[in-house]
Design a protein around this motif. Structure first.
Motif, PDB file in Angstrom:
ATOM      1  N   GLU A   1      -2.575   3.665  -3.550  1.00  0.00           N
ATOM      2  CA  GLU A   1      -2.603   2.538  -4.482  1.00  0.00           C
ATOM      3  C   GLU A   1      -2.352   1.232  -3.729  1.00  0.00           C
ATOM      4  O   GLU A   1      -1.425   1.132  -2.926  1.00  0.00           O
ATOM      5  CB  GLU A   1      -1.552   2.713  -5.572  1.00  0.00           C
TER       6      GLU A   1
ATOM      7  N   TYR B   1       0.844  -1.197   0.000  1.00  0.00           N
ATOM      8  CA  TYR B   1       0.000   0.000   0.000  1.00  0.00           C
ATOM      9  C   TYR B   1       0.876   1.242   0.000  1.00  0.00           C
ATOM     10  O   TYR B   1       1.777   1.382   0.835  1.00  0.00           O
ATOM     11  CB  TYR B   1      -0.901   0.000   1.235  1.00  0.00           C
TER      12      TYR B   1
ATOM     13  N   THR C   1      -0.326   7.745  -2.658  1.00  0.00           N
ATOM     14  CA  THR C   1      -1.231   7.594  -3.805  1.00  0.00           C
ATOM     15  C   THR C   1      -2.458   6.755  -3.473  1.00  0.00           C
ATOM     16  O   THR C   1      -3.400   6.711  -4.264  1.00  0.00           O
ATOM     17  CB  THR C   1      -0.493   6.933  -4.969  1.00  0.00           C
TER      18      THR C   1
ATOM     19  N   THR D   1      -1.532  -2.822  -4.289  1.00  0.00           N
ATOM     20  CA  THR D   1      -1.103  -3.845  -5.239  1.00  0.00           C
ATOM     21  C   THR D   1      -0.878  -5.156  -4.492  1.00  0.00           C
ATOM     22  O   THR D   1      -0.712  -5.173  -3.270  1.00  0.00           O
ATOM     23  CB  THR D   1       0.200  -3.449  -5.960  1.00  0.00           C
TER      24      THR D   1
ATOM     25  N   TYR E   1      -8.298  -7.185  -5.599  1.00  0.00           N
ATOM     26  CA  TYR E   1      -8.660  -6.029  -6.431  1.00  0.00           C
ATOM     27  C   TYR E   1     -10.163  -5.845  -6.613  1.00  0.00           C
ATOM     28  O   TYR E   1     -10.653  -4.711  -6.600  1.00  0.00           O
ATOM     29  CB  TYR E   1      -8.006  -6.156  -7.805  1.00  0.00           C
TER      30      TYR E   1
END
Length: 359
Positions: free
Chosen positions: A70, A64, A68, A72, A94
């Protein structure tokens, strides 16, 4: 751009002990950059190894980026994209649970900051993705898929080669927020944990306890039992301990999960004999005997330094065997059995004496 952060390879107990010794013996590098070791130095003291149940699944990771936001995910060798599969792990992350997983990351970041640490910019969680269809012949293979976190890694940046620079958090309290039963997200510390004390001078003495705990996990996996699978086979235990500011990991597996023929390769060691060696050395290598040897060498050479280590050890060895032979026989030991332990104890004492570090 940074390279994908893989989880470290976990070796065996002997690998961890060897690593501690090499770390203690490291003296720097030569002009060509090759490491220089002082083999006369050995670690001493005791460490507490803390263990968690080793789950037989597939290694997986979550990363993490706090800036941002984001999220993954990845597997043992590489990152996994939104359509990457990995036994359904990518879809679980996801497409089904991204927001809930991000919330847990935020909880970790807040908890770490509340402990007085800097705000985390990027963090990875390593764990095991396990359950039906991933592995076979173990208790957790009978339950629906789940993720179990066992390591937290804080990213601090990248080096000139693009390798990640950071550290693993060695604080079980940091895992307490990594739990969400609704999405089957768990952490290793909510299952049974274990502790074994290891004497770094006689690490073999702890092997019996490691074997006992590991075989108990194999006989009935505690994680499988948590999910309602009784008497299901477990894999083993992952152990972790700190020493000298470094973090060490190793694993112990049961006989059914050891590579090469199905049986665990038992250490070629007799714990009773090791205990007898320790008892003899504790008795025979007394402070008076060590001081006597030191004084004799000082009288002969005028001073004592590390160059006299060999002479010091030989005198201690010969004198102890000559004077305490009855104790050696009573313990069922030969001179060759105790030589290494006498040398270790004598060397450590002498080097402390030379440096003025004796209490």
């Amino acid at each position: 751009m940074s390279k994908y952060k893989k989880f470290k390879k976990i070796g065996q107990f002997k690998d961890a002990i060897h690593a501690i010794r090499r770390c203690a013996q490291y003296k720097g590098a030569d002009e060509d950059g090759n490491p220089i070791y002082d083999d006369s130095i050995n670690p001493e003291g005791k460490v507490i190894c803390k263990g968690t149940v080793k789950i037989h699944g597939s290694n997986a990771s979550l990363t993490y980026d706090n800036e941002t936001q984001e999220l993954t995910c990845g597997k043992r060798t590489s990152a996994v994209g939104v359509d990457g599969g990995h036994f359904g792990f990518a879809d679980w992350v996801y497409h089904r649970n991204a927001d809930k997983i991000k919330d847990m990351f935020q909880s970790v970041i807040r908890r770490w900051h509340n402990k007085g640490e800097d705000i985390i910019e990027k963090v990875s969680i390593f764990g095991e993705w396990a359950g039906k269809g991933i592995q076979g012949k173990v208790a957790v293979a009978e339950v629906d898929k789940f993720f179990c976190a066992f390591a937290i890694y804080i990213h601090e940046g990248v080096d000139e080669d693009g390798e990640n620079v950071g550290y693993y958090i060695n604080d079980p309290d940091m895992f307490s927020t990594l739990y969400n039963n609704a999405i089957r997200f768990y952490n290793a510390y909510q299952f049974p944990t274990y502790e074994v004390e290891v004497d770094l001078q006689y690490p073999q003495l702890s092997l019996v306890e490691f074997d006992k705990l590991t075989l108990a996990v194999e006989e009935e996996c505690p994680v499988g039992r948590f999910f309602g699978v009784d008497k299901g086979i477990g894999e083993g235990i992952v152990w972790r301990f700190g020493n000298g500011g470094r973090d060490y990991w190793f694993k112990t597996k049961g006989e059914k999960h050891s590579k090469g023929g199905g049986g665990a390769k038992k250490a070629d060691v007799d714990p009773v004999k090791v205990a007898s060696i320790k008892e003899f050395v504790d008795f025979a290598i007394s402070e008076d005997r060590l001081e006597q040897a030191y004084d004799l060498i000082k009288q002969e050479h005028g001073q004592v330094d590390r160059s006299h280590t060999g002479d010091f050890i030989r005198w201690i060895n010969n004198d102890a065997i000559a004077e305490e032979g009855d104790a050696l026989d009573a313990g069922g030991l030969e001179r060759s059995d105790v030589g290494a332990a006498i040398a270790y104890t004598s060397r450590v004492w002498l080097h402390k004496r030379i440096c003025g570090d004796l209490a």
